[in-house]
Design an enzyme around this catalytic site. Structure first.
Site, PDB file in Angstrom:
ATOM      1  N   HIS A 166      -3.998   4.192   4.520  1.00 55.60           N
ATOM      2  CA  HIS A 166      -5.064   3.197   4.555  1.00 55.60           C
ATOM      3  C   HIS A 166      -6.361   3.807   4.035  1.00 55.60           C
ATOM      4  O   HIS A 166      -7.052   3.226   3.203  1.00 55.60           O
ATOM      5  CB  HIS A 166      -5.246   2.692   5.981  1.00 55.60           C
ATOM      6  CG  HIS A 166      -6.336   1.679   6.117  1.00 55.60           C
ATOM      7  ND1 HIS A 166      -7.606   2.012   6.557  1.00 55.60           N
ATOM      8  CD2 HIS A 166      -6.360   0.360   5.862  1.00 55.60           C
ATOM      9  CE1 HIS A 166      -8.358   0.923   6.558  1.00 55.60           C
ATOM     10  NE2 HIS A 166      -7.627  -0.091   6.153  1.00 55.60           N
ATOM     11  N   ARG A 181       0.854  -1.185   0.000  1.00 57.79           N
ATOM     12  CA  ARG A 181       0.000   0.000   0.000  1.00 57.79           C
ATOM     13  C   ARG A 181       0.886   1.230   0.000  1.00 57.79           C
ATOM     14  O   ARG A 181       1.485   1.583   1.004  1.00 57.79           O
ATOM     15  CB  ARG A 181      -0.930  -0.026   1.216  1.00 57.79           C
ATOM     16  CG  ARG A 181      -1.666   1.282   1.449  1.00 57.79           C
ATOM     17  CD  ARG A 181      -2.808   1.140   2.414  1.00 57.79           C
ATOM     18  NE  ARG A 181      -2.432   0.638   3.733  1.00 57.79           N
ATOM     19  CZ  ARG A 181      -1.883   1.372   4.702  1.00 57.79           C
ATOM     20  NH1 ARG A 181      -1.579   2.635   4.476  1.00 57.79           N
ATOM     21  NH2 ARG A 181      -1.615   0.834   5.877  1.00 57.79           N
ATOM     22  N   TYR A 231       3.728   5.543  11.276  1.00 55.70           N
ATOM     23  CA  TYR A 231       4.072   4.160  11.627  1.00 55.70           C
ATOM     24  C   TYR A 231       4.987   3.453  10.632  1.00 55.70           C
ATOM     25  O   TYR A 231       5.336   2.297  10.840  1.00 55.70           O
ATOM     26  CB  TYR A 231       2.796   3.322  11.833  1.00 55.70           C
ATOM     27  CG  TYR A 231       1.809   3.361  10.678  1.00 55.70           C
ATOM     28  CD1 TYR A 231       1.971   2.546   9.555  1.00 55.70           C
ATOM     29  CD2 TYR A 231       0.691   4.196  10.717  1.00 55.70           C
ATOM     30  CE1 TYR A 231       1.072   2.564   8.518  1.00 55.70           C
ATOM     31  CE2 TYR A 231      -0.229   4.218   9.674  1.00 55.70           C
ATOM     32  CZ  TYR A 231      -0.033   3.393   8.578  1.00 55.70           C
ATOM     33  OH  TYR A 231      -0.934   3.413   7.534  1.00 55.70           O
TER      34      TYR A 231
END
Length: 400
Positions: free
Chosen positions: A295, A291, A304
């Site tokens: 998200h 990805r 993160y």
């Protein structure tokens, strides 16, 4: 490359059977972020990141007859899907959509698998399968109605054999399994495919789907897009083995494919669908991809994961990979790429205009279809809401 439940074939362990190691990187703010180091899992690959064709004895047959025109078609699909996705992200940032789940980086997994389907196959997506929707003929503008809040989906699922987007994580795999069991009972030779992500693979619904599909030999393909991050949780926090190996415990094959290789995704999905149609039951396909963005647009991936990881995957870009192959094989010239760029920009403009011209929904639609036969409480709430709406008209009439 596959994991089979039979005693005659022992499962091949992926290098990713050892969980990817993690480290930390520090951004300019001094915040520590997890950085997953690259692993080289055992996976089916037909095109390298450099765009070189590699042979595979098990899966070459499934793309052996592909023509230059079809290759250009796959490239076009990925480019237009990415352009649409980028436009949707921009629309959300400008307040035109409430939320958007980008597919950036996952175009090959979706287009390759989507183009492997027949018209009579049925698709159960999550909420990120914009490329599969494109392959099924769903107008991109229709995908945006739900994210704008003007409808509950925007298309007839039976018109394209493409179910409405599913927001509840993993539940569509149960729907797909039940539908596939029905297909088998009807004696049809069509197949069903269910899309989900690595995060959903931890849901109980997915495990139940595996159980029922195996026991009833349902003609369903479970297509997991392992983009390695379930929101902010890396895959190794969820599993001690590669996801495709989970199929072994339920009694059906699993295979890991390079999710950034559109040819490999096409071939492996064709193989899995063929098994389903031949009465051989379910298959788990793990498309190992990444990805590239957030998200959803409510997420900040820089909190993160580090730049080093993202940059390493940018070098494996699925669109660039196929373009290199097309150019090296003389299957596409600059005229083709220029025309596609113009088509891409036109698509972006069309989608933007379509979204901005969408009519607001009927305010009273929220009371429809709550109960099949109506309900006194809903009627009371509808009346109260009507009075509330009328109060605004009264205020305007009084000139307040």
């Amino acid at each position: 490359m596959t994991v089979d439940s039979s005693a005659a074939r022992k499962p091949r362990r992926s290098a990713a059977g050892k969980a990817g190691t993690t480290g930390t990187s520090t951004g300019t703010t001094g915040t520590k972020r997890t950085t997953k180091k690259s692993v080289d899992p055992e996976l089916v690959q037909l095109l390298t990141p450099e765009g070189k064709r590699v042979k595979n004895a098990e899966y070459d047959a499934y793309v052996a007859g592909i023509t230059p025109e079809e290759l250009r078609g796959l490239y076009r699909d990925m480019v237009l899907t990415r352009r649409f996705d980028a436009e949707a992200t921009s629309l959300q940032r400008q307040g035109e959509l409430g939320l958007w789940a980008s597919l950036l980086g996952q175009e090959a997994a979706q287009i390759g698998s989507g183009r492997a389907l027949r018209d009579d196959d049925y698709v159960f997506p999550t909420y990120r399968e914009h490329g599969v929707a494109w392959c099924r003929g769903v107008d991109p503008a229709n995908l945006l109605g739900m994210f704008r809040g003007v409808n509950n989906g925007g298309w007839d699922p039976n018109g394209n054999n493409f179910h409405l987007y599913t927001i509840v994580i993993g539940s569509q795999t149960l729907h797909a399994t039940g539908y596939a069991m029905g297909v088998a009972k009807d004696g049809a030779d069509s197949a069903v495919i269910a899309y989900f992500g690595d995060g959903a693979s931890s849901q109980g619904d997915v495990a139940e789907s595996f159980t029922f599909s195996a026991v009833y030999n349902a003609p369903v393909v479970f297509f997991c897009q392992n983009n390695q991050w379930a929101i902010s949780e890396p895959t190794e926090k969820q599993t001690r083995v590669p996801l495709y190996q989970r199929a072994q415990g339920f009694g059906f094959p699993g295979v890991r494919v390079d999710g950034n290789d559109v040819l490999a995704c096409l071939a492996v999905t064709k193989w899995a669908l063929e098994r389903a149609r031949n009465g051989e039951g379910p298959t788990l396909v793990e498309a190992y991809t990444y990805r590239m963005g957030a998200h959803t647009t409510s997420d900040d991936p820089t909190r993160y994961r580090g730049d080093e990881e993202r940059q390493s995957w940018e070098a494996k870009d699925p669109i660039l990979r196929l373009r290199r192959f097309l150019e090296a094989s003389n299957h596409a010239d600059e005229g083709f790429f220029a025309e596609l760029e113009a088509e891409s920009e036109a698509l972006g403009r069309r989608v933007r205009e379509a979204v901005r011209s969408m009519p607001d929904p009927d305010h009273f639609a929220i009371f429809e279809n709550v109960y099949a036969d109506g309900h006194a409480l809903v009627d009371e709430e509808r009346a109260q809401f009507a009075a509330y709406q009328a109060s605004f008209a009264d205020v305007e009439a009084e000139g307040v």
